[in-house]
Enzyme design. Structure first.
Site, mmCIF file in Angstrom:
data_model
loop_
_atom_site.group_PDB
_atom_site.id
_atom_site.type_symbol
_atom_site.label_atom_id
_atom_site.label_comp_id
_atom_site.label_asym_id
_atom_site.label_seq_id
_atom_site.Cartn_x
_atom_site.Cartn_y
_atom_site.Cartn_z
ATOM 1 C CB THR A 30 11.508 -10.958 -9.912
ATOM 2 O OG1 THR A 30 10.153 -10.779 -9.879
ATOM 3 C CG2 THR A 30 11.908 -12.259 -10.501
ATOM 4 C CG ASP A 31 10.213 -7.472 -4.671
ATOM 5 O OD1 ASP A 31 11.011 -8.418 -4.362
ATOM 6 O OD2 ASP A 31 9.486 -6.963 -3.862
ATOM 7 N N GLY A 116 0.019 -12.283 7.566
ATOM 8 C CA GLY A 116 1.025 -13.018 7.486
ATOM 9 C C GLY A 116 1.046 -14.127 6.566
ATOM 10 N N GLY A 118 1.260 -13.762 3.216
ATOM 11 C CA GLY A 118 2.026 -13.547 1.862
ATOM 12 C C GLY A 118 0.818 -12.612 0.860
ATOM 13 C CB SER A 122 2.575 -5.352 6.158
ATOM 14 O OG SER A 122 2.999 -5.969 5.261
ATOM 15 C CD GLU A 154 6.225 -4.195 5.432
ATOM 16 O OE1 GLU A 154 5.673 -3.289 4.753
ATOM 17 O OE2 GLU A 154 6.600 -5.203 5.255
ATOM 18 C CG ASP A 166 4.390 -6.788 -0.407
ATOM 19 O OD1 ASP A 166 4.263 -7.687 -1.421
ATOM 20 O OD2 ASP A 166 4.642 -7.253 0.855
ATOM 21 C CE1 TYR A 215 11.940 -10.855 0.629
ATOM 22 C CE2 TYR A 215 13.509 -9.570 1.935
ATOM 23 C CZ TYR A 215 12.583 -9.542 1.018
ATOM 24 O OH TYR A 215 12.196 -8.593 0.306
HETATM 25 P P1 ADP Z 1 1.675 -9.958 5.481
HETATM 26 O O1 ADP Z 1 2.040 -8.566 4.699
HETATM 27 O O2 ADP Z 1 1.889 -11.082 4.524
HETATM 28 O O3 ADP Z 1 0.304 -10.119 5.927
HETATM 29 P P2 ADP Z 1 3.249 -8.989 7.528
HETATM 30 O O4 ADP Z 1 3.977 -9.779 8.682
HETATM 31 O O5 ADP Z 1 4.197 -8.228 6.744
HETATM 32 O O6 ADP Z 1 2.445 -10.175 6.671
HETATM 33 O O7 ADP Z 1 2.262 -8.061 8.183
HETATM 34 C C1 ADP Z 1 1.216 -8.482 9.165
HETATM 35 C C2 ADP Z 1 1.254 -7.492 10.012
HETATM 36 O O8 ADP Z 1 0.762 -6.267 9.943
HETATM 37 C C3 ADP Z 1 0.135 -7.798 11.362
HETATM 38 O O9 ADP Z 1 0.596 -8.856 12.183
HETATM 39 C C4 ADP Z 1 0.025 -6.592 11.952
HETATM 40 O O10 ADP Z 1 0.821 -6.304 12.903
HETATM 41 C C5 ADP Z 1 -0.102 -5.548 10.913
HETATM 42 N N1 ADP Z 1 -1.585 -5.577 10.269
HETATM 43 C C6 ADP Z 1 -2.021 -5.739 9.269
HETATM 44 N N2 ADP Z 1 -3.169 -5.433 8.923
HETATM 45 C C7 ADP Z 1 -3.725 -4.884 10.123
HETATM 46 C C8 ADP Z 1 -4.991 -4.507 10.720
HETATM 47 N N3 ADP Z 1 -6.113 -4.409 9.860
HETATM 48 N N4 ADP Z 1 -5.057 -4.077 12.119
HETATM 49 C C9 ADP Z 1 -3.922 -4.254 12.727
HETATM 50 N N5 ADP Z 1 -2.732 -4.428 12.440
HETATM 51 C C10 ADP Z 1 -2.541 -5.031 10.998
HETATM 52 MG MG MG Z 2 3.892 -7.921 4.560
#
Ligand code: ADP
Ligand code: MG
Length: 380
Positions: A30-31, A116, A118, A122, A154, A166, A215
């Protein structure tokens, strides 16, 4: 982290920041339709310890991923070798574009948010980075601006299209409560969760390969639906603006897939509004129904289900103490979320663990979570 920083950089960190992950209790997709989401921070977060440098360079490491990444604030490019550092780079790009003067630093990151799944690791790294740049530079961003800059980083620098959910949740989430976020107006209302209810996240740990293209397809279909409805109702700029009654009049004229997507979003948006009262009152029957309807709509109308999600739904719904269960995040695997009677959490978790593992051969991860404070600085 201080000890690890000293070991890795040979100096003491001067600033610490943290930002939490988040889970949605209602409002899938919904966002970006400018609608509502019931979202909650979780007590799993990303930390950054930092020490300023005099030379406009950023040198960053993570305890979660091996390797170091370095860049100059005067010339920021993508790092293909350490793509995780692009979140730190992207925040610098958008903050400098917005006119903020940034200071270089040595930084060490650590996170307890799974990647990754959800739960938005990120956004947590983006918001923790934004706090770090503010501490180093001695200025303060409005938290809503911090969230929109994170979304921009992002979308434009990292290259992942996401809505505002998020970053807003991580920046403005509230300890002890869910928040009902209005994605058009970028405002929220506090939605307390009734005593006796525990939020439990169940991670399917299923591969989410298709997520990017699917998506983007869903976004395009929702936009097509909004444009279609706008021809009849000029005030409909996004699906958030359409009522179910308006939609129903034209449902049959729309391409079938677009109609399914629209029905889900319009109904899901209403479920967010309906959830607020039920969550606060702890009305078990309403909670169960809203969550179940959300799951069925996500599976059959928005088509973001997966076999692992069906297995997890079955495991959660048959577990002792379950009040309500649904998907979380964008779907296609990833995490799901349940409301559980707080005196049954151990039995619930054990049942889900056993049932899901024996059905799928995958060991799930189960996170019992509470709402933590939004992103901010930490004092020593
Ligand atoms: P989600 O946000 O659902 O966890 P995303 O694919 O959007 O999945 O983001 C995950 C990515 O963010 C990781 O693969 C990495 O590249 C980066 N990331 C998140 N936290 C860290 C961290 N503590 N150290 C390094 N990279 C990170
Ligand atoms: Mg993310």
């Amino acid at each position: 982290m201080t000890a690890e920083f000293e070991k890795q950089f040979g100096k003491t960190p001067q600033f610490w920041s943290r930002a939490p992950g988040r889970v949605d209790l209602m409002g899938s997709h919904t966002d970006y339709n400018m609608g509502f989401v019931m979202t909650m921070t979780i007590d799993r977060d990303t930390w950054i310890a930092a020490r300023p440098r005099p030379d406009k360079k950023v040198r960053i490491r993570s305890l979660n991923i091996a390797g170091e990444s370095q860049f100059s604030l005067d010339n920021i490019k993508h790092d293909q070798r350490a793509p995780w550092s692009n979140y730190v780079r992207g925040m610098a790009v958008v903050m400098q574009q917005a006119g903020y003067a940034l200071t270089g630093f040595d930084g060490l990151i650590h996170s307890t948010v799974p990647f990754g799944s959800g739960l938005s690791s990120s956004a947590a790294i983006e918001m923790a980075t934004a706090v770090t740049y503010q501490q180093l530079g001695g200025f303060a961003l409005d938290p809503v601006e911090m969230a929109t800059l994170g979304q921009q980083a992002e979308n434009e620098f990292v290259g992942v299209s996401t809505g505002i959910l998020d970053q807003y949740s991580s920046a403005l989430g509230q300890a002890g409560s869910a928040i009902q976020l209005d994605c058009r107006h970028l405002t929220h209302e506090i939605a307390p969760i009734a005593d006796g209810l525990q939020v439990v996240i169940c991670d399917t740990r299923a591969e989410r390969n298709l997520i990017g293209s699917e998506y983007d397809d869903r976004r395009a279909q929702c936009e097509a639906g909004a444009r279609f409805l706008q021809r009849h109702y000029p005030e409909v700029e996004a699906l958030r603006d359409a009522t179910l009654a308006q939609f129903a009049v034209h449902e049959a004229e729309m391409p079938a897939v677009v109609a399914k997507r629209c029905r889900f979003i319009i109904e899901e948006n209403q479920r967010v509004l309906d959830l607020a009262a039920a969550l606060t009152q702890g009305n078990a029957e309403t909670l169960r129904q809203l969550f179940a309807d959300s799951y069925i709509g996500a599976r059959d109308l928005f088509e973001i289900g997966a076999p692992a999600m069906a297995a997890m739904m079955q495991a959660m719904q048959s577990a002792p103490g379950v009040v309500a269960a649904r998907q979380a995040g964008a779907g296609f695997g990833g995490c799901m979320v349940a409301l559980v009677q707080d005196d049954c959490v151990a039995e619930f978790s054990e049942h889900v663990q056993q049932t899901y593992t024996s059905d799928t051969g995958i060991e799930p991860r189960i996170f019992v979570v509470s709402a933590a404070a939004g992103a901010g600085a930490l004092e020593e």
